[in-house]
Design an enzyme around this catalytic site. Structure first.
Site, PDB file in Angstrom:
ATOM      1  N   HIS A 263       4.050   1.583  -3.043  1.00 46.46           N
ATOM      2  CA  HIS A 263       2.915   1.236  -2.195  1.00 46.46           C
ATOM      3  C   HIS A 263       1.759   2.212  -2.416  1.00 46.46           C
ATOM      4  CE1 HIS A 263       2.743   4.507   0.814  1.00 46.46           C
ATOM      5  NE2 HIS A 263       4.056   4.594   0.668  1.00 46.46           N
ATOM      6  N   CYS A 264       0.570   1.746  -2.111  1.00 45.70           N
ATOM      7  CA  CYS A 264      -0.597   2.612  -1.954  1.00 45.70           C
ATOM      8  C   CYS A 264      -1.133   2.317  -0.563  1.00 45.70           C
ATOM      9  CB  CYS A 264      -1.628   2.379  -3.062  1.00 45.70           C
ATOM     10  SG  CYS A 264      -2.168   0.665  -3.241  1.00 45.70           S
TER      11      CYS A 264
END
Length: 231
Positions: A122-123
């Site tokens: 994820h970011c």
């Protein structure tokens, strides 16, 4: 995780692989969720990584947290006692070098899946940064072109949109991973050639006529060996 080359697939099989499940209707709110890209590999936004109950329900064991350095105060590992983390500080800008950081991320993901784990990448929004890494991972895993790998990931998380600089690096990575694969295969091909050549040489030696060496004898001018032994 071992690569799964697609060279043996026909056009229909390759198209089905890239298109993915056809029964999923994308909804806007799904951008706040995560999606499975490969068995054991999930892609989504930071919001998902903050929900311990959801992570555990999905069987997540490892998390790759990719964040802009300016977001470090908020986008950070939340449950280090429950999951193994890899945190990468990058910039969501076209000048950011992702290729240099990718090998470490790939190794982390490979090892996690090989151990039977599930990895969330994820970011902050799951739109540009983390998808760029996942596209490169999918490209090398299936040995796809950069376009096919991008479409593969987009067909599972429709909202991804890597920035222009990341797309350029994704294109560059196609030639890098193909060259790496060719170099890795070269020693094995050379070894096979050496073994084949040695076997051929052994076969040729077996086909050659063999002669027994005779013990030399002493003889006099008359050709009698016994007379030649007398003094």
């Amino acid at each position: 995780m071992n690569t799964q080359p697609t060279e043996g697939m026909n056009e229909d099989q390759l198209r089905d692989l890239i298109q993915g499940p056809g029964d999923i209707e994308w909804r806007y709110e799904m951008r706040r969720e995560c999606q499975q890209i490969l068995p054991g590999l999930l892609l989504g936004p930071f919001q998902v990584s903050k929900n311990l109950e959801v992570l555990q329900s999905m069987g997540v064991t490892h998390i790759v947290c990719i964040r802009d350095a300016k977001e470090a105060f908020s986008v950070k590992p939340r449950f280090p006692d429950h999951f193994q983390y890899l945190t990468l500080d990058v910039e969501d800008s076209e000048e950011q070098n992702l290729i240099r950081l990718f090998p470490g991320a790939r190794q982390f993901i490979d090892q996690a899946i090989a151990q039977g784990g599930r990895v969330l990448v994820h970011c902050n929004g799951g739109i540009s940064l983390s998808p760029a890494f996942v596209v490169m991972f999918v490209m090398q895993h299936y040995r796809l072109s950069w376009e096919d790998a991008l479409h593969y990931v987009q067909n599972r998380r429709y909202c991804i949109s890597p920035n222009g600089g990341f797309l350029t690096q994704i294109k560059e990575y196609e030639s890098i991973y193909k060259a790496t694969h060719a170099v890795a295969a070269y020693p094995q091909q050379q070894q096979q050639r050496v073994v084949s050549r040695r076997k051929r040489e052994d076969d040729e030696e077996e086909d050659e006529p063999r002669y027994e060496a005779k013990r030399p004898t002493l003889s006099d001018s008359t050709g009698n060996p016994e007379d030649a032994m007398q003094t």
